[in-house]
Design a protein around this motif. Structure first.
Motif, PDB file in Angstrom:
ATOM      1  N   VAL A 190       0.875  -1.034  -0.164  1.00  0.00           N
ATOM      2  CA  VAL A 190       0.064  -0.074  -0.460  1.00  0.00           C
ATOM      3  C   VAL A 190       0.944   1.244   0.266  1.00  0.00           C
ATOM      4  O   VAL A 190       0.483   2.348  -0.845  1.00  0.00           O
ATOM      5  CB  VAL A 190      -0.979  -0.123   1.112  1.00  0.00           C
ATOM      6  CG1 VAL A 190      -2.325   1.236   1.470  1.00  0.00           C
ATOM      7  CG2 VAL A 190      -1.900  -1.143   0.739  1.00  0.00           C
ATOM      8  N   ALA A 191       2.619   1.519   0.785  1.00  0.00           N
ATOM      9  CA  ALA A 191       3.236   2.699   0.945  1.00  0.00           C
ATOM     10  C   ALA A 191       3.520   2.476  -0.526  1.00  0.00           C
ATOM     11  O   ALA A 191       3.048   4.516  -0.760  1.00  0.00           O
ATOM     12  CB  ALA A 191       3.787   2.448   2.063  1.00  0.00           C
ATOM     13  N   LEU A 192       3.847   1.458  -1.172  1.00  0.00           N
ATOM     14  CA  LEU A 192       4.259   2.100  -2.176  1.00  0.00           C
ATOM     15  C   LEU A 192       3.699   2.404  -3.165  1.00  0.00           C
ATOM     16  O   LEU A 192       3.792   3.344  -4.023  1.00  0.00           O
ATOM     17  CB  LEU A 192       5.199   0.547  -3.629  1.00  0.00           C
ATOM     18  CG  LEU A 192       6.385   0.215  -1.738  1.00  0.00           C
ATOM     19  CD1 LEU A 192       7.035  -1.306  -2.605  1.00  0.00           C
ATOM     20  CD2 LEU A 192       7.468   0.633  -1.792  1.00  0.00           C
ATOM     21  N   ALA A 193       1.757   1.886  -3.466  1.00  0.00           N
ATOM     22  CA  ALA A 193       0.938   2.437  -4.019  1.00  0.00           C
ATOM     23  C   ALA A 193       1.045   4.177  -4.365  1.00  0.00           C
ATOM     24  O   ALA A 193       0.880   4.749  -5.350  1.00  0.00           O
ATOM     25  CB  ALA A 193       0.037   1.449  -4.214  1.00  0.00           C
ATOM     26  N   ASP A 194       0.699   4.181  -2.401  1.00  0.00           N
ATOM     27  CA  ASP A 194       0.548   6.022  -2.329  1.00  0.00           C
ATOM     28  C   ASP A 194       1.780   6.574  -3.055  1.00  0.00           C
ATOM     29  O   ASP A 194       1.244   7.483  -3.148  1.00  0.00           O
ATOM     30  CB  ASP A 194       0.476   5.263  -0.394  1.00  0.00           C
ATOM     31  CG  ASP A 194       0.353   7.140  -0.206  1.00  0.00           C
ATOM     32  OD1 ASP A 194       0.970   7.876  -0.578  1.00  0.00           O
ATOM     33  OD2 ASP A 194       0.501   6.472   1.312  1.00  0.00           O
ATOM     34  N   ILE A 195       3.050   5.875  -2.172  1.00  0.00           N
ATOM     35  CA  ILE A 195       3.498   6.941  -3.307  1.00  0.00           C
ATOM     36  C   ILE A 195       4.235   6.934  -4.991  1.00  0.00           C
ATOM     37  O   ILE A 195       4.784   8.041  -5.267  1.00  0.00           O
ATOM     38  CB  ILE A 195       5.484   6.880  -2.315  1.00  0.00           C
ATOM     39  CG1 ILE A 195       5.433   6.376  -1.253  1.00  0.00           C
ATOM     40  CG2 ILE A 195       6.685   7.071  -3.492  1.00  0.00           C
ATOM     41  CD1 ILE A 195       6.948   5.937  -0.716  1.00  0.00           C
ATOM     42  N   ASP A 196       4.027   5.472  -5.055  1.00  0.00           N
ATOM     43  CA  ASP A 196       3.934   5.643  -7.026  1.00  0.00           C
ATOM     44  C   ASP A 196       3.036   6.411  -7.148  1.00  0.00           C
ATOM     45  O   ASP A 196       3.283   8.112  -8.746  1.00  0.00           O
ATOM     46  CB  ASP A 196       3.601   4.383  -7.041  1.00  0.00           C
ATOM     47  CG  ASP A 196       5.102   3.818  -7.603  1.00  0.00           C
ATOM     48  OD1 ASP A 196       6.052   4.107  -7.051  1.00  0.00           O
ATOM     49  OD2 ASP A 196       4.816   1.846  -7.080  1.00  0.00           O
ATOM     50  N   CYS A 197       1.464   6.586  -6.869  1.00  0.00           N
ATOM     51  CA  CYS A 197       0.133   7.676  -7.202  1.00  0.00           C
ATOM     52  C   CYS A 197       0.810   8.998  -6.639  1.00  0.00           C
ATOM     53  O   CYS A 197       0.107   9.742  -7.739  1.00  0.00           O
ATOM     54  CB  CYS A 197      -0.836   7.374  -6.923  1.00  0.00           C
ATOM     55  SG  CYS A 197      -1.794   5.993  -7.206  1.00  0.00           S
ATOM     56  N   LYS A 198       1.020   9.665  -5.871  1.00  0.00           N
ATOM     57  CA  LYS A 198       2.067  10.868  -5.608  1.00  0.00           C
ATOM     58  C   LYS A 198       2.465  11.572  -6.671  1.00  0.00           C
ATOM     59  O   LYS A 198       2.547  12.787  -6.952  1.00  0.00           O
ATOM     60  CB  LYS A 198       2.891  11.187  -4.406  1.00  0.00           C
ATOM     61  CG  LYS A 198       1.869  10.909  -3.107  1.00  0.00           C
ATOM     62  CD  LYS A 198       2.774  11.221  -1.817  1.00  0.00           C
ATOM     63  CE  LYS A 198       2.233  11.524  -0.292  1.00  0.00           C
ATOM     64  NZ  LYS A 198       1.407   9.630   0.339  1.00  0.00           N
ATOM     65  N   LYS A 199       3.751  10.379  -7.002  1.00  0.00           N
ATOM     66  CA  LYS A 199       4.354  11.043  -8.481  1.00  0.00           C
ATOM     67  C   LYS A 199       3.630  11.104  -9.131  1.00  0.00           C
ATOM     68  O   LYS A 199       3.887  11.951 -10.298  1.00  0.00           O
ATOM     69  CB  LYS A 199       5.619  10.116  -8.422  1.00  0.00           C
ATOM     70  CG  LYS A 199       6.713  10.116  -9.591  1.00  0.00           C
ATOM     71  CD  LYS A 199       8.184   9.401  -9.511  1.00  0.00           C
ATOM     72  CE  LYS A 199       8.526   9.570 -10.348  1.00  0.00           C
ATOM     73  NZ  LYS A 199      10.356   8.745 -10.534  1.00  0.00           N
ATOM     74  N   THR A 200       3.437   9.685  -9.452  1.00  0.00           N
ATOM     75  CA  THR A 200       2.478  10.232 -10.627  1.00  0.00           C
ATOM     76  C   THR A 200       1.165  11.771 -11.173  1.00  0.00           C
ATOM     77  O   THR A 200       1.095  12.045 -11.673  1.00  0.00           O
ATOM     78  CB  THR A 200       1.344   8.938 -11.046  1.00  0.00           C
ATOM     79  OG1 THR A 200       1.754   8.356 -11.512  1.00  0.00           O
ATOM     80  CG2 THR A 200       0.599   8.998 -12.691  1.00  0.00           C
ATOM     81  N   THR A 201       0.717  12.107 -10.201  1.00  0.00           N
ATOM     82  CA  THR A 201      -0.353  12.969 -10.105  1.00  0.00           C
ATOM     83  C   THR A 201       0.582  13.924  -9.733  1.00  0.00           C
ATOM     84  O   THR A 201       0.274  15.499  -9.549  1.00  0.00           O
ATOM     85  CB  THR A 201      -0.830  12.653  -9.024  1.00  0.00           C
ATOM     86  OG1 THR A 201      -1.028  12.812  -7.753  1.00  0.00           O
ATOM     87  CG2 THR A 201      -2.193  11.919  -9.424  1.00  0.00           C
ATOM     88  N   HIS A 202       1.843  14.024  -8.932  1.00  0.00           N
ATOM     89  CA  HIS A 202       2.313  14.965  -9.326  1.00  0.00           C
ATOM     90  C   HIS A 202       2.353  15.716  -7.663  1.00  0.00           C
ATOM     91  O   HIS A 202       2.231  17.471  -7.373  1.00  0.00           O
ATOM     92  CB  HIS A 202       2.378  16.501 -10.257  1.00  0.00           C
ATOM     93  CG  HIS A 202       2.807  16.170 -11.850  1.00  0.00           C
ATOM     94  ND1 HIS A 202       4.259  15.480 -11.468  1.00  0.00           N
ATOM     95  CD2 HIS A 202       2.976  15.533 -12.509  1.00  0.00           C
ATOM     96  CE1 HIS A 202       4.508  15.169 -12.692  1.00  0.00           C
ATOM     97  NE2 HIS A 202       3.550  15.155 -12.580  1.00  0.00           N
ATOM     98  N   LEU A 203       1.108  15.329  -6.673  1.00  0.00           N
ATOM     99  CA  LEU A 203       0.763  15.455  -5.874  1.00  0.00           C
ATOM    100  C   LEU A 203       1.511  16.817  -4.651  1.00  0.00           C
ATOM    101  O   LEU A 203       0.853  17.465  -4.262  1.00  0.00           O
ATOM    102  CB  LEU A 203       0.200  14.258  -4.834  1.00  0.00           C
ATOM    103  CG  LEU A 203      -0.484  15.000  -3.625  1.00  0.00           C
ATOM    104  CD1 LEU A 203      -2.093  13.867  -3.632  1.00  0.00           C
ATOM    105  CD2 LEU A 203      -0.078  14.428  -2.560  1.00  0.00           C
ATOM    106  N   VAL A 204       2.547  15.434  -4.418  1.00  0.00           N
ATOM    107  CA  VAL A 204       3.255  16.876  -3.699  1.00  0.00           C
ATOM    108  C   VAL A 204       3.999  18.205  -3.877  1.00  0.00           C
ATOM    109  O   VAL A 204       3.636  19.124  -3.162  1.00  0.00           O
ATOM    110  CB  VAL A 204       4.652  15.737  -2.576  1.00  0.00           C
ATOM    111  CG1 VAL A 204       5.632  16.653  -2.082  1.00  0.00           C
ATOM    112  CG2 VAL A 204       4.307  14.475  -2.507  1.00  0.00           C
ATOM    113  N   ASP A 205       3.971  18.377  -5.287  1.00  0.00           N
ATOM    114  CA  ASP A 205       4.831  19.165  -6.024  1.00  0.00           C
ATOM    115  C   ASP A 205       3.852  20.339  -5.926  1.00  0.00           C
ATOM    116  O   ASP A 205       3.824  21.802  -5.112  1.00  0.00           O
ATOM    117  CB  ASP A 205       4.892  19.143  -7.116  1.00  0.00           C
ATOM    118  CG  ASP A 205       5.998  18.495  -7.438  1.00  0.00           C
ATOM    119  OD1 ASP A 205       7.040  18.116  -6.571  1.00  0.00           O
ATOM    120  OD2 ASP A 205       6.561  17.885  -8.582  1.00  0.00           O
TER     121      ASP A 205
END
Length: 244
Positions: A190-205
């Motif tokens: 779940v954690a890896l999926a979470d981070i990968d989706c953050k990267k795909t959507t540029h959520l953190v940026d």
């Protein structure tokens, strides 16, 4: 904002003042060791996890767990007499089981020796303007339409990977099994999926950009008061360093 290391320095200065005060009242006081349990973040902004987990290598090993930081165990404090506790804190209430009645000298300052030490350094930073603005900017960020939109994109990405999650802050409520000292394979997935989706959507940026704008506005509005608060912290640091 007061960093953890600066807070420890100020507290150590307060401890030295409290030791001297206790000696003046006829007690030999050994304060607890400080700095043995540093937090994951240096201050309340919690940048490493402000927008949820972001370090994929760390998540690969620890999932949502906070990695151990080499904390040290502090020795158990010596039992205090009632009189010693009152001299230290200004309170006659027993601090914990094992405290025994005992004698002491008069002249306990208001708030005990701890209270006296805090007043001498003028170093009460339990509720700071910077800390309040930090919370305000984060809460406003979560309500921003741009952030709401990117969270929906992130949620859709997680759904495509088989996980139901409304936002990065509640993902563990429905997708993380009961945890112990170490993460399970499911938690790591779940954690890896979470981070990968953050990267795909540029959520953190996107969240960072929105909050930076909010913070700039808050800082500009409160700049004079923030400058005064920072000066107070700097003064306390210098004063605590001078305590011998």
């Amino acid at each position: 904002m007061l960093d953890y290391s600066d807070g420890v320095q100020i507290e150590r200065g307060q401890q030295r003042l409290a030791v001297a005060c206790m000696a003046r009242l006829g007690f030999s006081y050994k304060p607890p060791q400080l700095g043995l349990h540093p937090p994951a973040s240096s201050n309340d902004s919690n940048m490493p996890r402000r927008y949820g987990i972001t370090d994929r290598a760390e998540a690969q090993k620890w999932g949502y767990h906070v990695p151990p930081r080499g904390d040290q165990d502090a020795p158990s404090p010596a039992a205090m007499s009632m009189a010693e506790h009152e001299a230290l804190t200004g309170s006659a209430d027993a601090p914990r089981p094992g405290v025994t009645p005992g004698g002491g000298k008069n002249g306990v300052p208001k708030g005990g020796c701890i209270g006296e030490a805090r007043r001498k350094l003028d170093a009460d930073f339990t509720d700071t303007l910077a800390g309040r603005l930090n919370k305000e900017s984060f809460n406003k960020t979560l309500q921003d339409p741009q952030v709401k939109a990117v969270e929906r994109q992130w949620s859709a990405c997680m759904k495509s990977k088989g996980y139901q999650a409304g936002d990065p802050y509640t993902v563990t409520d429905t997708n993380r099994p009961a945890t112990g000292a170490t993460p399970s394979k499911e938690e790591i997935a779940v954690a890896l999926a979470d981070i990968d989706c953050k990267k795909t959507t540029h959520l953190v940026d996107k969240m960072f950009a929105v909050e930076s704008g909010i913070q700039h506005a808050l800082i500009e509005d409160q700049q004079l008061d923030l400058n005064a608060e920072q000066k107070k912290i700097s003064d306390a640091l210098r004063a605590s360093a001078d305590v011998t």
